[in-house]
Write an enzyme that holds these catalytic residues in place. Structure first.
Site, PDB file in Angstrom:
ATOM      1  N   LYS A 253       4.591  -2.096  -8.680  1.00 16.99           N
ATOM      2  CA  LYS A 253       5.573  -2.045  -9.763  1.00 16.99           C
ATOM      3  C   LYS A 253       5.265  -0.939 -10.768  1.00 16.99           C
ATOM      4  O   LYS A 253       6.116  -0.557 -11.546  1.00 16.99           O
ATOM      5  CB  LYS A 253       5.676  -3.404 -10.445  1.00 16.99           C
ATOM      6  CG  LYS A 253       4.420  -3.817 -11.157  1.00 16.99           C
ATOM      7  CD  LYS A 253       4.588  -5.150 -11.837  1.00 16.99           C
ATOM      8  CE  LYS A 253       3.323  -5.482 -12.606  1.00 16.99           C
ATOM      9  NZ  LYS A 253       3.251  -6.828 -13.075  1.00 16.99           N
ATOM     10  N   ARG A 254       4.050  -0.425 -10.745  1.00 16.18           N
ATOM     11  CA  ARG A 254       3.729   0.669 -11.661  1.00 16.18           C
ATOM     12  C   ARG A 254       4.414   1.961 -11.265  1.00 16.18           C
ATOM     13  O   ARG A 254       4.564   2.861 -12.069  1.00 16.18           O
ATOM     14  CB  ARG A 254       2.215   0.902 -11.699  1.00 16.18           C
ATOM     15  CG  ARG A 254       1.552  -0.062 -12.641  1.00 16.18           C
ATOM     16  CD  ARG A 254       0.055  -0.158 -12.401  1.00 16.18           C
ATOM     17  NE  ARG A 254      -0.334  -1.527 -12.676  1.00 16.18           N
ATOM     18  CZ  ARG A 254      -1.001  -1.908 -13.747  1.00 16.18           C
ATOM     19  NH1 ARG A 254      -1.376  -1.030 -14.638  1.00 16.18           N
ATOM     20  NH2 ARG A 254      -1.293  -3.180 -13.941  1.00 16.18           N
TER      21      ARG A 254
END
Ligand code: GLU
Length: 498
Positions: A253-254
């Site tokens: 998700k980064r």
């Protein structure tokens, strides 16, 4: 043999596309063999699991039209299907392992374990439990247990040799036992770890084939050994390639939106998303690109899965989605627009933001465009009117981005609190602090209230817009290092390292 497959997602956070990917391959394989597919909820991490997250997993799998034969919602002959309701089962099994001398009580404190690992690392060794509590005398053991000293249960692991097991896609795998730790099976709070729970449940639920992500290969020796200790037949193991970011790193998700909610929100159709996931590591024998899970099941073979890391590419997914949209008849196209964005649930979330700011309905589109649709493409000039130096704007967007990557509870108050403490850290009035964030999220200096906008957009869209804003502002390599350090200092000022 009846083929029985399963997924075991942990209900922590947003429903992940990786969960849908595993669900698809497990469901398709079970269907292709006339078998069953089971959904089990792995909620043994009591601190991180939430009922809300479980609900989102079920909802998003249903939205994708994935059906399961047994699960926490529909029950089945091997329930309960939520691990938190099976605590006693794991405890009984852990006791059995102790009785058979395959496991032992361990009283080592976290401090001792830290010191031990540090010393092992310093000596260039693999950090690994040193077996201290394996040799306690029976009387010492009893007296420490009777005194109620905190303890866990650990499994024994052979000292020499290697574990061999078969993976359907990779053939024989060998992992030396020296690389396998004496895994904790039961924690001090009486909850099992993943390793005990997964083996006990897969056996009791009669799972025949384990199709899961390749990140579990290194854990498989522990599982193989537990099957042996219990005297059970191990299932077939098949580790699927992990989804990758375009830079080939593990989808995270980064760097990339990972929540199914995100794709739903930007208007990807469920049939396009599931079709796209079917193309991750697999292709139809005739290279056909548009296919449904049912068509996939007709042609599916495990050995057809390729191991090269499949890249989850947003552009390719958008292209595929366009194929579906253009192929619809106009009536269905209309229905699907309503279902996507003009449904009452969506409007109910928007109305509190807009009702008091609206004089006529034609005002609406201009107010909510960046929430319902994409925000305008940013340029560096958009940030020019904030009155803040470039360096400060970069810090603001960067530090918030890092904070939001770690935020679990995506609520208005939490978001406000993070921004308030960051504004204080930057020694800015909150009004000024928020200026570049308005631009980053909405593309303009003034928009609907910022925290409500973040809640509406949700974690993935918010993070993605901040990442894009940072790219537009431009961050040099040197600056990136500095930002990381500054953010660490901010964390330290809160007294909670990250
Ligand atoms: N909770 C684990 C995961 O979601 C399950 C792994 C497994 O399938 O054994 O990755």
């Amino acid at each position: 043999m009846t083929v029985r497959t399963r997924i075991a997602p942990s209900p922590t956070g947003d429903p992940h596309v990786g969960t849908a990917y595993m669900a698809l391959f497990n469901a398709v394989y079970a269907r292709s063999q006339g078998g069953q597919f089971i959904l089990r909820i792995e909620d043994t991490d009591a601190a991180r699991s939430t009922a809300e997250s479980e609900q989102m997993i079920l909802d998003s799998l249903r939205w994708l039209n994935i059906e399961w034969d047994e699960g926490p919602d529909c029950g089945g002959p091997h329930g309960p299907y939520r691990q938190s309701a099976r605590k006693h089962i794991y405890q009984e099994h852990a006791l059995k392992l102790i009785e058979d001398q395959h496991a032992f009580y361990c009283f080592c404190s976290p401090e001792r374990l830290d010191q031990m690992r540090e010393a092992q690392r310093a000596a260039g060794e693999n950090p690994r439990y040193d077996g201290l509590c394996m040799h306690l005398s029976e009387s010492e053991l009893r007296s420490r247990l009777n005194a109620g000293e905190p303890h866990v249960v650990r499994m024994k692991v052979p000292e020499h040799g290697e574990c061999q097991f078969h993976d359907e896609l990779r053939g024989e795998i060998e992992i030396p036992w020296s690389q396998v730790d004496m895994q904790v099976l039961l924690k001090n709070d009486g909850f099992p770890t993943y390793h005990l729970a997964v083996v006990v449940d897969d056996h009791l639920m009669e799972i025949s084939h384990i199709l899961r992500g390749e990140e579990w290969i290194n854990s498989t020796p522990k599982h193989v050994l537990l099957y042996e200790y219990f005297g059970w037949q191990a299932p077939v193991f098949c580790h699927l390639p992990l989804l990758r970011n375009p830079d080939k790193s593990k989808l995270s998700k980064r760097k990339h939106p990972t929540s199914i909610n995100y794709y739903r929100q930007i208007g990807i159709l469920p049939e396009a998303l599931i079709n796209y996931l079917g193309m991750m590591g697999w292709s139809m024998p005739d290279e056909q690109e548009i296919f449904s899970p049912a068509q996939m099941a007709e042609r599916f073979e495990l050995k057809g899965i390729h191991l090269g890391g499949p890249v989850f590419d947003l552009e390719k997914l958008s292209w595929l989605n366009g194929q579906y949209l253009r192929g619809m008849d106009p009536e269905e196209f209309m229905d699907r627009i309503v279902e996507w964005g003009l449904n009452r649930d969506n409007l109910r979330r928007l109305v509190p933001l807009i009702q008091q700011r609206t004089e006529k309905f034609s005002d609406l589109v201009g107010q909510v465009d960046y929430l319902v649709g994409a925000r305008p493409v940013l340029s560096a000039e958009d940030f020019a009117d904030t009155g803040l130096e470039h360096e400060v704007q970069v810090q603001i967007v960067d530090h918030l981005s890092r904070e939001l990557d770690a935020l679990r509870d995506w609520q208005r108050d939490e978001l406000f609190e993070i921004c308030r403490s960051l504004a204080e850290w930057h020694q800015l009035k909150i009004r000024d602090y928020l200026k570049p964030l308005f631009v980053a999220l909405s593309g303009r200096a003034v928009s609907l209230p910022l925290f409500d906008s973040m809640v509406f957009l949700g974690p993935d869209l918010t993070r993605m817009r901040l990442r894009e804003a940072l790219a537009v502002l431009g961050v040099s390599k040197k600056q990136a290092k500095r930002l990381e350090k500054q953010h660490r200092e901010f964390r330290a000022s809160l007294g909670s390292p990250q």
